[in-house]
Write an enzyme that holds these catalytic residues in place. Structure first.
Site, PDB file in Angstrom:
ATOM      1  N   TYR A   1     -20.740 -30.910 -45.043  1.00  0.00           N
ATOM      2  CA  TYR A   1     -21.880 -30.160 -45.593  1.00  0.00           C
ATOM      3  C   TYR A   1     -21.613 -29.953 -47.076  1.00  0.00           C
ATOM      4  CZ  TYR A   1     -23.010 -28.981 -40.719  1.00  0.00           C
ATOM      5  OH  TYR A   1     -23.343 -29.030 -39.389  1.00  0.00           O
TER       6      TYR A   1
ATOM      7  N   ASN B   1     -15.933 -30.046 -30.036  1.00  0.00           N
ATOM      8  CA  ASN B   1     -16.497 -29.917 -31.384  1.00  0.00           C
ATOM      9  C   ASN B   1     -15.486 -29.289 -32.333  1.00  0.00           C
ATOM     10  OD1 ASN B   1     -18.876 -29.665 -33.326  1.00  0.00           O
ATOM     11  ND2 ASN B   1     -18.177 -27.533 -33.218  1.00  0.00           N
ATOM     12  N   GLU B   2     -15.265 -29.916 -33.463  1.00  0.00           N
ATOM     13  CA  GLU B   2     -14.444 -29.362 -34.560  1.00  0.00           C
ATOM     14  C   GLU B   2     -13.201 -28.640 -34.042  1.00  0.00           C
ATOM     15  OE1 GLU B   2     -16.958 -27.139 -37.301  1.00  0.00           O
ATOM     16  OE2 GLU B   2     -17.894 -28.984 -38.014  1.00  0.00           O
TER      17      GLU B   2
ATOM     18  N   GLU C   1     -28.411 -27.000 -31.710  1.00  0.00           N
ATOM     19  CA  GLU C   1     -27.377 -26.124 -31.161  1.00  0.00           C
ATOM     20  C   GLU C   1     -28.025 -24.846 -30.651  1.00  0.00           C
ATOM     21  OE1 GLU C   1     -24.188 -25.447 -33.918  1.00  0.00           O
ATOM     22  OE2 GLU C   1     -23.090 -24.158 -32.515  1.00  0.00           O
TER      23      GLU C   1
ATOM     24  N   GLU D   1     -22.338 -34.556 -37.872  1.00  0.00           N
ATOM     25  CA  GLU D   1     -22.912 -33.394 -38.568  1.00  0.00           C
ATOM     26  C   GLU D   1     -22.860 -33.694 -40.051  1.00  0.00           C
ATOM     27  OE1 GLU D   1     -21.725 -29.346 -37.639  1.00  0.00           O
ATOM     28  OE2 GLU D   1     -21.284 -29.920 -35.572  1.00  0.00           O
TER      29      GLU D   1
ATOM     30  N   ASN E   1     -20.243 -25.196 -32.740  1.00  0.00           N
ATOM     31  CA  ASN E   1     -19.286 -24.152 -32.377  1.00  0.00           C
ATOM     32  C   ASN E   1     -19.650 -23.501 -31.049  1.00  0.00           C
ATOM     33  OD1 ASN E   1     -18.166 -24.728 -34.856  1.00  0.00           O
ATOM     34  ND2 ASN E   1     -19.044 -22.963 -35.896  1.00  0.00           N
TER      35      ASN E   1
HETATM   36  O1  AHR Z   1     -24.119 -26.906 -37.746  1.00  0.00           O
HETATM   37  C1  AHR Z   1     -23.579 -25.628 -37.875  1.00  0.00           C
HETATM   38  C2  AHR Z   1     -22.108 -25.579 -37.509  1.00  0.00           C
HETATM   39  O2  AHR Z   1     -21.376 -26.329 -38.445  1.00  0.00           O
HETATM   40  C3  AHR Z   1     -21.726 -26.204 -36.187  1.00  0.00           C
HETATM   41  O3  AHR Z   1     -21.859 -25.326 -35.135  1.00  0.00           O
HETATM   42  C4  AHR Z   1     -20.282 -26.546 -36.395  1.00  0.00           C
HETATM   43  O4  AHR Z   1     -19.884 -27.651 -35.632  1.00  0.00           O
HETATM   44  C5  AHR Z   1     -20.159 -26.770 -37.880  1.00  0.00           C
HETATM   45  O5  AHR Z   1     -19.113 -26.076 -38.427  1.00  0.00           O
END
Ligand code: AHR
Length: 498
Positions: free
Chosen positions: A244, A172-173, A27, A292, A72
């Protein structure tokens, strides 16, 4: 010693490993691009400004796809800022991460770099501040041969052949309130569907990933996927998942148990896809793009200088126990090979990454190693492994198997590889695995990745503190494989036909 058994059979086939599950993510964030893979003023860089030292480590990881440019970041990005003459590219306030983006690296640099490291681009489009028009234009620029405004512009920029980018993410998201241009499921679904439609009109050969939930704990999870697939089912091939994990409270047993949630997330999304398939009486199957996933928390709460360029940002220094969870997630991905066709370790360089750079070179973080093992040795067909191991309870999970395992058969090269995690923090475990169908095989390689200190890390001054070792811990006699898995360890056993 504690004991466990693993049962498998060469006919218990889960699915072929799609090599794209060993993808990663870059990114425009912190030093991922600038100072990570691209640094024209570095002695480590080639004539195009791409860092050779980083490229070599990425090649070691054998990464078949890299998602780009966000994250993001993409939801506020104008892709046209990053093409053409570098001297006229604009400096922009980058709102997602509070930095300044000078656009010296853009789409064409990315495709050049992808060739250098032997990977394929997985391109994300901006569905935060932009829409159908830009979605169509960027596909035309990248994939249309010639004779139209954007394809001729690409030629003018020195790229006579189309980039032929096959895989695209529809934003994205978009379910997250932190996202620039955050949308409700209905708003996003309509925009994604229309964008997908015109992108495929420009190039019918592309494949599309629609945004699922940003993680399983989002309030809108399930409702979001259902709405999005209700609108987009026939226009897309994959739906995304992101996750995550963190160990803020320093509870390693509970931290390692997160693979149960990771599995549950995958299985829930498969259920939603298949519910929608039935509802629509469709013959098409939607597969999963876990685009991700990682451990991420060490850097949380850090402060950066607002609007600085390529600041040190989200540079988590990974511990040995983080690598164990990464190994566990890789085992989960392999064991869902029938439906998870794409996955991206987030991210690749400097930002929550397996590789870190400085002015003195690049080094491997702890999480590099389980990815390196599975990506290089885990290609083939995944066989179902039934694991009967002692269970434990932790703060958030019950009945957590202490042992996790994935078995990959590579028929072409006559190999069978077992990836194993022992989550028991106090005791070794002896595993018995009946492999009589592979009687004419022998142990060719056995690797242990372990450290006495679960918090041990690799750093610039001590880059080889936590490394795997080849070690003899597996015996194969009369078709029975007996392995002693050290407490809190990641192990790999490769059997090869004699
Ligand atoms: O990988 C870091 C961030 O985590 C990314 O920009 C986003 O898509 C996610 O929230």
């Amino acid at each position: 010693m504690k004991k466990a058994i693993i049962i498998t059979d060469k006919n218990f086939i889960i699915g072929e490993v799609d090599k794209r599950i060993f993808g990663s993510f870059l990114e425009h964030l912190g030093r991922a691009v600038y100072g990570g893979i691209y640094q024209p003023d570095s002695p480590f860089s080639d004539k195009d400004g791409f860092r050779n030292d980083t490229a070599e480590l990425i090649k070691e990881l054998n990464v078949p796809i890299v998602r780009y440019p966000g994250g993001n970041f993409v939801s506020g990005y104008n892709w046209e800022d990053g093409i053409g003459d570098n001297s006229t590219r604009p400096q922009r306030l980058e709102l997602a991460w509070g930095a300044t983006e000078d656009n010296q690296f853009g789409l064409n640099e990315f495709t050049d770099w992808a060739k250098k490291v032997g990977t394929q681009p997985m391109m994300a489009i901006n569905l935060g501040t932009k829409g159908v028009n830009e979605a169509k234009d960027i596909v035309e620029y990248c994939n249309h041969e010639s004779g139209s405004f954007y394809s001729d512009l690409r030629k003018k920029h020195g790229y006579s052949e189309p980039h032929n980018i096959k895989l695209w993410c529809l934003g994205n998201e978009m379910d997250g309130s932190w996202q620039i241009g955050h949308k409700t499921a209905e708003e996003y679904a309509k925009l994604a569907c229309e964008s997908a439609k015109v992108m495929k009109w420009v190039d019918p050969a592309i494949e599309l990933v629609v945004c699922g939930s940003s993680h399983m704990l989002m309030d809108t999870f399930v409702q979001w996927e259902t709405t999005v697939l209700e609108h987009c089912y026939e226009n897309v091939e994959y739906i995304s998942l992101h996750s995550y994990y963190s160990n803020y409270v320093d509870d390693t047993a509970d931290f390692l148990a997160n693979t149960l949630q990771f599995d549950a997330f995958i299985e829930s999304v498969i259920t939603i896809c298949d519910y929608m398939k039935a509802k629509k009486r469709s013959k098409k199957q939607i597969n999963l793009s876990f685009d991700e996933w990682n451990v991420w928390y060490h850097s949380n709460g850090e402060k950066i200088d607002k609007w600085s360029k390529a600041p040190h940002q989200l540079e988590d220094v990974y511990t040995f126990e983080d690598a164990l969870l990464v190994g566990g997630m890789l085992i989960s991905l392999l064991n869902h090979a029938d439906r998870v066709k794409i996955a991206c370790l987030a991210q690749l360089v400097n930002v929550i990454a397996p590789i870190i750079t400085s002015d003195t070179g690049a080094w491997r973080q702890t999480i590099f190693y389980p990815f390196f093992h599975t990506s290089n040795l885990g290609r083939g067909t995944v066989l179902k492994s039934i694991v009967k191991a002692p269970l434990y309870d932790s703060k958030n999970f019950t009945d957590v198997p202490t042992v996790q395992c994935a078995i990959v058969q590579d028929e072409e090269n006559k190999k069978l590889t077992l990836f194993l995690l022992n989550k028991d923090l106090k005791e070794d475990i002896e595993i018995t695995c009946d492999l009589r169908q592979f009687r004419n095989y022998k142990v060719a390689k056995s690797i242990v990745f372990n450290h006495d200190n679960p918090k041990a890390v690799n750093t610039e001054v001590d880059p080889y503190r936590v490394v795997p070792q080849e070690k003899k811990f597996a015996d194969f006699e009369d078709g029975v494989l007996i392995m002693c898995l050290e407490k809190h360890s990641w192990s790999v056993v490769e059997l090869k036909k004699i």
